[in-house]
Write a protein that holds these residues in place. Sequence first.
Motif, PDB file in Angstrom:
ATOM      1  N   LYS A 107       1.012  -1.011  -0.011  1.00 48.82           N
ATOM      2  CA  LYS A 107      -0.161  -0.117   0.113  1.00 48.82           C
ATOM      3  C   LYS A 107       0.788   1.275  -0.035  1.00 48.82           C
ATOM      4  O   LYS A 107       1.791   1.439   0.572  1.00 48.82           O
ATOM      5  N   ARG A 163     -10.576  -2.767 -15.682  1.00 42.19           N
ATOM      6  CA  ARG A 163     -10.213  -3.273 -14.505  1.00 42.19           C
ATOM      7  C   ARG A 163     -11.271  -4.338 -14.230  1.00 42.19           C
ATOM      8  O   ARG A 163     -12.538  -4.054 -14.392  1.00 42.19           O
ATOM      9  N   ARG A 197     -12.432  -6.707 -11.075  1.00 41.71           N
ATOM     10  CA  ARG A 197     -12.418  -7.248  -9.759  1.00 41.71           C
ATOM     11  C   ARG A 197     -12.795  -8.446  -9.532  1.00 41.71           C
ATOM     12  O   ARG A 197     -13.683  -9.056 -10.600  1.00 41.71           O
ATOM     13  N   GLN A 245     -16.440  -9.750 -10.643  1.00 38.18           N
ATOM     14  CA  GLN A 245     -17.208  -8.802 -11.267  1.00 38.18           C
ATOM     15  C   GLN A 245     -16.868  -8.717 -12.855  1.00 38.18           C
ATOM     16  O   GLN A 245     -16.002  -9.622 -13.453  1.00 38.18           O
ATOM     17  N   THR A 291      -0.845   3.154  -4.360  1.00 38.10           N
ATOM     18  CA  THR A 291      -1.774   2.157  -4.338  1.00 38.10           C
ATOM     19  C   THR A 291      -2.499   2.035  -3.177  1.00 38.10           C
ATOM     20  O   THR A 291      -1.997   2.100  -1.906  1.00 38.10           O
ATOM     21  N   GLN A 292      -3.840   1.590  -3.187  1.00 35.36           N
ATOM     22  CA  GLN A 292      -4.607   1.190  -2.030  1.00 35.36           C
ATOM     23  C   GLN A 292      -5.210  -0.178  -2.337  1.00 35.36           C
ATOM     24  O   GLN A 292      -5.195  -0.938  -3.372  1.00 35.36           O
ATOM     25  N   GLN A 293      -5.506  -0.698  -1.303  1.00 31.92           N
ATOM     26  CA  GLN A 293      -5.883  -2.224  -1.224  1.00 31.92           C
ATOM     27  C   GLN A 293      -7.211  -2.195  -2.188  1.00 31.92           C
ATOM     28  O   GLN A 293      -7.119  -3.482  -2.808  1.00 31.92           O
ATOM     29  N   GLU A 294      -7.986  -1.281  -2.446  1.00 31.31           N
ATOM     30  CA  GLU A 294      -9.009  -1.522  -3.196  1.00 31.31           C
ATOM     31  C   GLU A 294      -8.709  -1.497  -4.779  1.00 31.31           C
ATOM     32  O   GLU A 294      -9.511  -1.650  -5.663  1.00 31.31           O
ATOM     33  N   ASP A 295      -7.183  -1.353  -4.867  1.00 32.20           N
ATOM     34  CA  ASP A 295      -6.803  -1.266  -6.283  1.00 32.20           C
ATOM     35  C   ASP A 295      -6.587  -2.839  -6.721  1.00 32.20           C
ATOM     36  O   ASP A 295      -6.446  -3.195  -8.042  1.00 32.20           O
ATOM     37  N   SER A 296      -6.555  -3.597  -5.691  1.00 31.24           N
ATOM     38  CA  SER A 296      -6.354  -5.042  -6.340  1.00 31.24           C
ATOM     39  C   SER A 296      -7.464  -5.593  -7.291  1.00 31.24           C
ATOM     40  O   SER A 296      -8.564  -5.372  -6.935  1.00 31.24           O
ATOM     41  N   ALA A 297      -6.803  -5.816  -8.387  1.00 34.45           N
ATOM     42  CA  ALA A 297      -7.882  -6.446  -9.387  1.00 34.45           C
ATOM     43  C   ALA A 297      -6.734  -6.955 -10.518  1.00 34.45           C
ATOM     44  O   ALA A 297      -5.665  -6.897 -10.608  1.00 34.45           O
ATOM     45  N   THR A 353      -1.996  -7.181  -6.898  1.00 36.92           N
ATOM     46  CA  THR A 353      -2.429  -7.345  -5.391  1.00 36.92           C
ATOM     47  C   THR A 353      -1.758  -6.222  -4.575  1.00 36.92           C
ATOM     48  O   THR A 353      -0.553  -6.264  -4.388  1.00 36.92           O
TER      49      THR A 353
END
Lengths: 110, 116
Positions: free
Chosen positions: B15, B36, B38, B41, B82-88, B114
């Motif tokens: 992060k 992107r 996820r 999704q 980067t943030q954790q919600e960018d994981s994809a 990740t």
Amino acid sequence: QKEVEQDPGPLSVPEGAIVSLNCTYSNSAFQYFMWYRQYSRKGPELLMYTYSSGNKEDGRFTAQVDKSSKYISLFIRDSQPSDSATYLCAMNQAGTALIFGKGTTLSVSS
Amino acid sequence: GAGVSQSPSNKVTEKGKDVELRCDPISGHTALYWYRQRLGQGLEFLIYFQGNSAPDKSGLPSDRFSAERTGESVSTLTIQRTQQEDSAVYLCASSPKRASGTDTQYFGPGTRLTVL
């Protein structure tokens, strides 16, 4: 209302079954219709492409477009375990971006 | 012929770090897209290039995301801080042209990002 609606499933069928996958859409200007197949941990691959209304057949796969109902379908005959994947519909009108459905996950059991 | 390639195939980062994702489109394809995806999704559109200009950046989620394209070839998607919600999985696609007809897109295998 989203431009393209697709039931995410999952859809589970036995080997040999006929599978029907569908999308509905709201924009009557769409002219080009595609189906993509996405295996787990892979990028989508183009499976079928249809222009305007009608049917198109390729081996075990048949794509149908009914513009009057704003409804498209992909039929898979004699389904195989190797058909297990996520199927995404996509469509556009000339000169615009493809709009994708969210995909339907299909599992074919042997 | 060669398809769309992406590198790296996997990227694990901490992060707050910046990452760069690369896409090599099919030779001669003027249109290039980033998406992107996820886990579980659908495809989330990020940005579209026609040549080296980006007429549609409407999908970029924040100003931490940027992308460049050199001519009608390589594109780089950069995610800063980067943030954790960018994981994809970040997917790139190219298309021969969009101007007069369909926009049939050919996808690369994706980069799995990740963020820890």
